[in-house]
Enzyme design. Structure first.
Site, PDB file in Angstrom:
ATOM      1  N   ASN A 262       0.854  -1.191   0.000  1.00  0.00           N
ATOM      2  CA  ASN A 262       0.000   0.000   0.000  1.00  0.00           C
ATOM      3  C   ASN A 262       0.889   1.241   0.000  1.00  0.00           C
ATOM      4  O   ASN A 262       1.456   1.598   1.025  1.00  0.00           O
ATOM      5  CB  ASN A 262      -0.891  -0.033   1.258  1.00  0.00           C
ATOM      6  CG  ASN A 262      -1.709   1.243   1.422  1.00  0.00           C
ATOM      7  OD1 ASN A 262      -1.807   2.057   0.500  1.00  0.00           O
ATOM      8  ND2 ASN A 262      -2.294   1.417   2.595  1.00  0.00           N
TER       9      ASN A 262
ATOM     10  N   LYS B 144       0.119   4.253  -0.232  1.00  0.00           N
ATOM     11  CA  LYS B 144      -0.538   5.446   0.345  1.00  0.00           C
ATOM     12  C   LYS B 144      -0.289   6.653  -0.577  1.00  0.00           C
ATOM     13  O   LYS B 144      -0.187   6.486  -1.775  1.00  0.00           O
ATOM     14  CB  LYS B 144      -0.038   5.684   1.760  1.00  0.00           C
ATOM     15  CG  LYS B 144      -0.076   4.419   2.620  1.00  0.00           C
ATOM     16  CD  LYS B 144       0.119   4.693   4.067  1.00  0.00           C
ATOM     17  CE  LYS B 144       0.142   3.385   4.824  1.00  0.00           C
ATOM     18  NZ  LYS B 144       0.112   3.529   6.242  1.00  0.00           N
TER      19      LYS B 144
ATOM     20  N   HIS C  11      -9.467   1.171   4.999  1.00  0.00           N
ATOM     21  CA  HIS C  11      -8.181   1.341   5.683  1.00  0.00           C
ATOM     22  C   HIS C  11      -8.369   2.277   6.880  1.00  0.00           C
ATOM     23  O   HIS C  11      -9.179   3.198   6.827  1.00  0.00           O
ATOM     24  CB  HIS C  11      -7.147   1.919   4.706  1.00  0.00           C
ATOM     25  CG  HIS C  11      -5.761   1.886   5.259  1.00  0.00           C
ATOM     26  ND1 HIS C  11      -5.291   2.841   6.123  1.00  0.00           N
ATOM     27  CD2 HIS C  11      -4.758   0.986   5.094  1.00  0.00           C
ATOM     28  CE1 HIS C  11      -4.048   2.529   6.466  1.00  0.00           C
ATOM     29  NE2 HIS C  11      -3.706   1.415   5.855  1.00  0.00           N
TER      30      HIS C  11
ATOM     31  N   GLU D  62      -6.754   4.677   7.936  1.00  0.00           N
ATOM     32  CA  GLU D  62      -6.571   6.105   7.635  1.00  0.00           C
ATOM     33  C   GLU D  62      -7.822   6.687   6.986  1.00  0.00           C
ATOM     34  O   GLU D  62      -8.147   7.852   7.189  1.00  0.00           O
ATOM     35  CB  GLU D  62      -5.318   6.298   6.754  1.00  0.00           C
ATOM     36  CG  GLU D  62      -4.046   6.070   7.559  1.00  0.00           C
ATOM     37  CD  GLU D  62      -2.867   5.529   6.766  1.00  0.00           C
ATOM     38  OE1 GLU D  62      -2.882   5.608   5.521  1.00  0.00           O
ATOM     39  OE2 GLU D  62      -1.936   5.000   7.400  1.00  0.00           O
TER      40      GLU D  62
ATOM     41  N   GLU E 238      -5.405  -5.094  10.659  1.00  0.00           N
ATOM     42  CA  GLU E 238      -4.390  -4.071  10.859  1.00  0.00           C
ATOM     43  C   GLU E 238      -4.648  -3.339  12.178  1.00  0.00           C
ATOM     44  O   GLU E 238      -5.457  -2.395  12.213  1.00  0.00           O
ATOM     45  CB  GLU E 238      -4.434  -3.054   9.719  1.00  0.00           C
ATOM     46  CG  GLU E 238      -4.154  -3.639   8.362  1.00  0.00           C
ATOM     47  CD  GLU E 238      -3.512  -2.631   7.427  1.00  0.00           C
ATOM     48  OE1 GLU E 238      -2.454  -2.929   6.885  1.00  0.00           O
ATOM     49  OE2 GLU E 238      -4.060  -1.527   7.270  1.00  0.00           O
TER      50      GLU E 238
ATOM     51  N   GLY F 277       2.462   2.142  10.789  1.00  0.00           N
ATOM     52  CA  GLY F 277       3.403   3.247  10.632  1.00  0.00           C
ATOM     53  C   GLY F 277       4.117   3.643  11.920  1.00  0.00           C
ATOM     54  O   GLY F 277       4.756   4.692  11.981  1.00  0.00           O
TER      55      GLY F 277
ATOM     56  N   SER G 205       3.387  -2.280  10.348  1.00  0.00           N
ATOM     57  CA  SER G 205       4.851  -2.274  10.487  1.00  0.00           C
ATOM     58  C   SER G 205       5.509  -3.605  10.108  1.00  0.00           C
ATOM     59  O   SER G 205       6.494  -4.017  10.715  1.00  0.00           O
ATOM     60  CB  SER G 205       5.255  -1.852  11.907  1.00  0.00           C
ATOM     61  OG  SER G 205       4.834  -0.523  12.153  1.00  0.00           O
TER      62      SER G 205
HETATM   63  C1  PEP Z   1      -0.793   0.087   6.124  1.00  0.00           C
HETATM   64  O1  PEP Z   1      -0.945   1.260   5.962  1.00  0.00           O
HETATM   65  O2  PEP Z   1      -1.609  -0.694   5.648  1.00  0.00           O
HETATM   66  C2  PEP Z   1       0.356  -0.359   6.904  1.00  0.00           C
HETATM   67  C3  PEP Z   1       0.315  -1.554   7.421  1.00  0.00           C
HETATM   68  O3  PEP Z   1       1.390   0.534   7.074  1.00  0.00           O
HETATM   69  P1  PEP Z   1       2.825   0.219   7.740  1.00  0.00           P
HETATM   70  O4  PEP Z   1       3.336  -1.066   7.142  1.00  0.00           O
HETATM   71  O5  PEP Z   1       3.678   1.394   7.380  1.00  0.00           O
HETATM   72  O6  PEP Z   1       2.602   0.088   9.213  1.00  0.00           O
END
Ligand code: PEP
Length: 263
Positions: free
Chosen positions: A10, A12, A102, A104, A174, A180, A220
């Site tokens: 992803n 973003k 997601h 976000e 998630e 992040g 992460s």
């Molecule tokens: C995501 O945004 O789906 C995600 C898991 O981000 P990150 O790997 O940076 O934590």
């Protein structure tokens, strides 16, 4: 049962069109040397660049095993919805997947389970596979309501989906506190929630369907922790944010999925 593993990057709101060309070409080059069908099932690779780069990315990955996804969409197919993009349009440029719900989007754009549910139905009717994100916040985990939150989200976003439709979805667990932040759920924490999601789907539909469901972990994931996470019984892939922006870490995660598959 052996399920495939799905590794999705992803991006973003990162990478302009020039950077997209560079990153996709690098990923393409690195993925060429990987054996992505090491067992009965395979490792599927998906990239999710920003909308504006989808057409170019689609051209670059043509004829490769890399598949394309969008990061969001609207729940109507056409009409006076300034600034929005529909499932029909995504399908037309070659997307096979779309990330929906997601954290976000839930946090900054106030997306609810009801809205996400409408988007999922529209994605499915356009033959796009939705990668549906669920996850608890830190506050929710600390106060011990993770299972309730996940149950509400799963039931809410899947509401009204038919037996046929449910076979065509992917769920991404998630934990919001792990996105992040560099904090990853422990393999046990993650696997437990994955088992809960599978159980919920078996109660709502059937065990045969739940057993086949691909449930990714996201939060992460990086080249160092991917193998351990992907080796868990109920973790069928990763939705990768930060670590997918560099071709070496993204392909190393794909490599970990291949290794985990061989176990
Ligand atoms: C995501 O945004 O789906 C995600 C898991 O981000 P990150 O790997 O940076 O934590």
């Amino acid at each position: 049962m052996i399920r495939s593993k799905l590794i999705a990057g992803n991006w973003k709101m990162n990478k302009d069109i020039h950077e997209t060309v560079t990153l996709v070409n690098e990923i393409k080059e690195r993925v060429k040397s990987l054996e992505t069908s090491p067992a009965e099932a395979s490792v599927d690779i998906v990239i999710c660049p920003p909308f504006i780069s989808l057409v170019v990315a689609a051209g670059l990955i043509k004829g490769t095993q890399i598949k394309l996804a969008a990061q969001n969409m609207y729940y109507q197919n056409d009409g006076a919805y300034t600034g929005e993009t529909s499932a029909r349009m995504l399908k037309a440029v070659g997307c096979e997947y779309v990330i929906l719900g997601h954290s976000e989007r839930r946090q900054y754009f106030e997306e609810t389970n009801e809205l996400i549910n409408l988007k999922i139905k529209q994605a499915l009717s356009n033959k796009l596979t939705p990668i549906i994100c669920v996850g608890e916040t830190l506050e929710e985990r600390v106060s011990g309501v993770t299972d309730q939150i996940i149950t509400t989200q799963v039931k809410g976003v899947l509401s009204g989906l038919t037996m046929q439709e449910i076979e065509k979805i992917v769920i991404a667990y998630e934990p919001v506190w792990a996105i992040g932040t560099g904090k990853t759920a422990t393999t046990d924490q993650a696997n437990q929630v994955h088992k809960l999601i599978r159980k919920l789907v078996s109660q709502l539909y059937s065990w045969a369907i739940a057993e086949k469901l691909i449930i990714q972990y996201g939060g992460s994931v990086n080249a160092q922790n991917a193998f351990e996470l992907l080796s868990q019984s109920d973790i069928d892939g990763a939705l990768v944010g930060g670590a997918c922006l560099k071709s070496d870490s993204f392909t190393s995660i794909i490599g970990s999925a291949i290794e985990a598959m061989k176990k």
